[in-house]
Design a protein around this motif. Structure first.
Motif, PDB file in Angstrom:
ATOM      1  N   MET A  49      15.295  41.525  33.484  1.00  0.00           N
ATOM      2  CA  MET A  49      16.411  41.601  34.325  1.00  0.00           C
ATOM      3  C   MET A  49      17.301  43.017  34.500  1.00  0.00           C
ATOM      4  SD  MET A  49      16.870  39.258  36.587  1.00  0.00           S
ATOM      5  CE  MET A  49      17.422  40.144  37.899  1.00  0.00           C
ATOM      6  N   HIS A  50      17.483  43.385  33.323  1.00  0.00           N
ATOM      7  CA  HIS A  50      18.309  44.795  33.121  1.00  0.00           C
ATOM      8  C   HIS A  50      17.213  46.040  33.758  1.00  0.00           C
ATOM      9  CE1 HIS A  50      21.431  43.165  30.933  1.00  0.00           C
ATOM     10  NE2 HIS A  50      20.724  42.689  29.952  1.00  0.00           N
ATOM     11  N   THR A  51      16.213  45.611  33.410  1.00  0.00           N
ATOM     12  CA  THR A  51      15.256  46.915  33.865  1.00  0.00           C
ATOM     13  C   THR A  51      15.287  46.750  35.498  1.00  0.00           C
ATOM     14  OG1 THR A  51      13.804  46.755  32.127  1.00  0.00           O
ATOM     15  CG2 THR A  51      12.832  47.638  33.871  1.00  0.00           C
ATOM     16  N   ALA A  52      14.892  45.768  35.959  1.00  0.00           N
ATOM     17  CA  ALA A  52      15.021  45.586  37.424  1.00  0.00           C
ATOM     18  C   ALA A  52      16.347  46.146  38.172  1.00  0.00           C
ATOM     19  CB  ALA A  52      14.656  44.316  38.059  1.00  0.00           C
ATOM     20  N   ALA A  53      17.422  45.752  37.325  1.00  0.00           N
ATOM     21  CA  ALA A  53      18.790  45.988  37.967  1.00  0.00           C
ATOM     22  C   ALA A  53      18.937  47.692  37.832  1.00  0.00           C
ATOM     23  CB  ALA A  53      19.907  45.294  37.140  1.00  0.00           C
ATOM     24  N   ASN A  54      18.651  48.138  36.679  1.00  0.00           N
ATOM     25  CA  ASN A  54      18.705  49.515  36.588  1.00  0.00           C
ATOM     26  C   ASN A  54      17.860  50.387  37.523  1.00  0.00           C
ATOM     27  OD1 ASN A  54      18.833  49.751  32.792  1.00  0.00           O
ATOM     28  ND2 ASN A  54      20.256  48.978  34.473  1.00  0.00           N
ATOM     29  N   GLN A  55      16.826  49.715  37.783  1.00  0.00           N
ATOM     30  CA  GLN A  55      15.630  50.477  38.955  1.00  0.00           C
ATOM     31  C   GLN A  55      16.487  50.306  40.157  1.00  0.00           C
ATOM     32  OE1 GLN A  55      12.084  48.514  38.364  1.00  0.00           O
ATOM     33  NE2 GLN A  55      11.485  49.968  36.704  1.00  0.00           N
ATOM     34  N   ALA A  56      17.260  49.484  40.421  1.00  0.00           N
ATOM     35  CA  ALA A  56      17.988  49.279  41.954  1.00  0.00           C
ATOM     36  C   ALA A  56      19.119  50.170  41.641  1.00  0.00           C
ATOM     37  CB  ALA A  56      18.116  47.855  42.307  1.00  0.00           C
ATOM     38  N   GLY A  57      19.565  50.904  40.479  1.00  0.00           N
ATOM     39  CA  GLY A  57      20.985  51.437  40.551  1.00  0.00           C
ATOM     40  C   GLY A  57      22.006  50.656  39.991  1.00  0.00           C
ATOM     41  N   ARG A  58      21.738  49.527  39.267  1.00  0.00           N
ATOM     42  CA  ARG A  58      22.717  48.610  39.010  1.00  0.00           C
ATOM     43  C   ARG A  58      22.685  48.349  37.488  1.00  0.00           C
ATOM     44  NH1 ARG A  58      25.540  47.792  43.427  1.00  0.00           N
ATOM     45  NH2 ARG A  58      26.468  46.042  42.782  1.00  0.00           N
ATOM     46  N   ALA A  59      23.855  48.046  36.986  1.00  0.00           N
ATOM     47  CA  ALA A  59      23.701  47.392  35.666  1.00  0.00           C
ATOM     48  C   ALA A  59      24.576  45.887  35.479  1.00  0.00           C
ATOM     49  CB  ALA A  59      24.920  48.350  34.831  1.00  0.00           C
ATOM     50  N   LEU A  60      23.833  45.230  34.715  1.00  0.00           N
ATOM     51  CA  LEU A  60      24.355  43.721  34.655  1.00  0.00           C
ATOM     52  C   LEU A  60      24.709  43.609  33.055  1.00  0.00           C
ATOM     53  CD1 LEU A  60      21.074  41.832  35.890  1.00  0.00           C
ATOM     54  CD2 LEU A  60      23.000  42.590  37.070  1.00  0.00           C
ATOM     55  N   GLU A 102      25.421  57.249  33.658  1.00  0.00           N
ATOM     56  CA  GLU A 102      24.184  56.307  33.423  1.00  0.00           C
ATOM     57  C   GLU A 102      22.993  56.622  34.078  1.00  0.00           C
ATOM     58  OE1 GLU A 102      26.850  52.222  32.294  1.00  0.00           O
ATOM     59  OE2 GLU A 102      26.438  52.720  34.301  1.00  0.00           O
ATOM     60  N   ARG A 103      23.232  57.138  35.318  1.00  0.00           N
ATOM     61  CA  ARG A 103      22.084  57.294  36.520  1.00  0.00           C
ATOM     62  C   ARG A 103      21.339  58.733  35.696  1.00  0.00           C
ATOM     63  NH1 ARG A 103      21.651  55.505  41.211  1.00  0.00           N
ATOM     64  NH2 ARG A 103      23.580  54.208  42.106  1.00  0.00           N
ATOM     65  N   ALA A 104      22.400  59.691  35.165  1.00  0.00           N
ATOM     66  CA  ALA A 104      21.798  60.814  34.575  1.00  0.00           C
ATOM     67  C   ALA A 104      20.863  60.338  33.150  1.00  0.00           C
ATOM     68  CB  ALA A 104      22.843  61.666  34.220  1.00  0.00           C
ATOM     69  N   GLN A 105      21.521  59.557  32.434  1.00  0.00           N
ATOM     70  CA  GLN A 105      20.609  59.121  31.420  1.00  0.00           C
ATOM     71  C   GLN A 105      19.426  58.414  31.866  1.00  0.00           C
ATOM     72  OE1 GLN A 105      22.876  55.921  29.071  1.00  0.00           O
ATOM     73  NE2 GLN A 105      21.133  55.702  27.434  1.00  0.00           N
ATOM     74  N   ARG A 106      19.257  57.563  33.039  1.00  0.00           N
ATOM     75  CA  ARG A 106      17.979  56.971  33.645  1.00  0.00           C
ATOM     76  C   ARG A 106      17.259  58.215  33.863  1.00  0.00           C
ATOM     77  NH1 ARG A 106      15.781  52.332  33.026  1.00  0.00           N
ATOM     78  NH2 ARG A 106      15.250  52.353  35.231  1.00  0.00           N
ATOM     79  N   GLU A 107      17.578  59.149  34.442  1.00  0.00           N
ATOM     80  CA  GLU A 107      16.768  60.092  34.884  1.00  0.00           C
ATOM     81  C   GLU A 107      16.165  60.963  33.657  1.00  0.00           C
ATOM     82  OE1 GLU A 107      18.956  62.782  37.744  1.00  0.00           O
ATOM     83  OE2 GLU A 107      19.400  60.962  38.844  1.00  0.00           O
ATOM     84  N   GLU A 108      16.818  60.919  32.692  1.00  0.00           N
ATOM     85  CA  GLU A 108      16.388  61.810  31.436  1.00  0.00           C
ATOM     86  C   GLU A 108      15.339  60.905  30.933  1.00  0.00           C
ATOM     87  OE1 GLU A 108      18.362  63.223  27.329  1.00  0.00           O
ATOM     88  OE2 GLU A 108      19.294  63.716  29.104  1.00  0.00           O
ATOM     89  N   ASP A 109      15.629  59.659  30.763  1.00  0.00           N
ATOM     90  CA  ASP A 109      14.795  58.770  29.846  1.00  0.00           C
ATOM     91  C   ASP A 109      14.553  57.296  31.004  1.00  0.00           C
ATOM     92  OD1 ASP A 109      13.443  56.862  28.378  1.00  0.00           O
ATOM     93  OD2 ASP A 109      14.834  56.935  26.797  1.00  0.00           O
ATOM     94  N   GLU A 110      13.448  57.360  31.790  1.00  0.00           N
ATOM     95  CA  GLU A 110      13.304  56.303  32.547  1.00  0.00           C
ATOM     96  C   GLU A 110      13.352  54.857  31.979  1.00  0.00           C
ATOM     97  OE1 GLU A 110       8.602  56.172  33.661  1.00  0.00           O
ATOM     98  OE2 GLU A 110       9.990  57.449  34.683  1.00  0.00           O
TER      99      GLU A 110
END
Length: 117
Positions: A49-60, A102-110
């Motif tokens: 669920m966290h992965t899906a949210a992060n991919q949508a640009g969200r944090a739960l 957090e977006r930058a962190q996800r871009e660096e490490d998907e």
């Protein structure tokens, strides 16, 4: 998982409990294997669920992820099942937007998992 399924698993474990000895991990494993011998379950967890949210640009939060999973379980279409699309749809508006850091962190490490506090 529904409460009646948890109760059935607990009953299977209790039935395997020896009257004159301790309940061991080996006995519990054997009881659960017996319980699941004629059943199947596909398991989604909070990290999904966290992965899906992060991919949508969200944090739960952990609680929001758990509630989303329970909501999906209660309301999913049994003909279509639960897929990543289901999780993505549910996560799309939940929680809060990712911060720029957090977006930058996800871009660096998907594979980075961002969990809201």
């Amino acid at each position: 998982m529904f409460s009646h399924q948890i109760a059935e698993m607990a009953a299977a474990v209790m039935a395997a409990t020896p009257k004159d000895g301790p309940l061991t991990a080996k006995l519990i494993k054997r009881a659960l294997e017996g319980y699941w011998a004629d059943k199947m379950a596909l398991v989604w967890n909070a990290d999904d669920m966290h992965t899906a949210a992060n991919q949508a640009g969200r944090a739960l939060t952990k609680a929001e992820a758990a509630e989303a999973l329970h909501e999906i379980c209660r309301n999913h279409d049994a003909d279509n099942g639960v897929t990543w699309e289901t999780l993505n749809f549910c996560a799309g508006e939940a929680g809060r937007p990712l911060t720029p850091a957090e977006r930058a962190q996800r871009e660096e490490d998907e594979d980075a998992l961002i969990v809201a506090e």
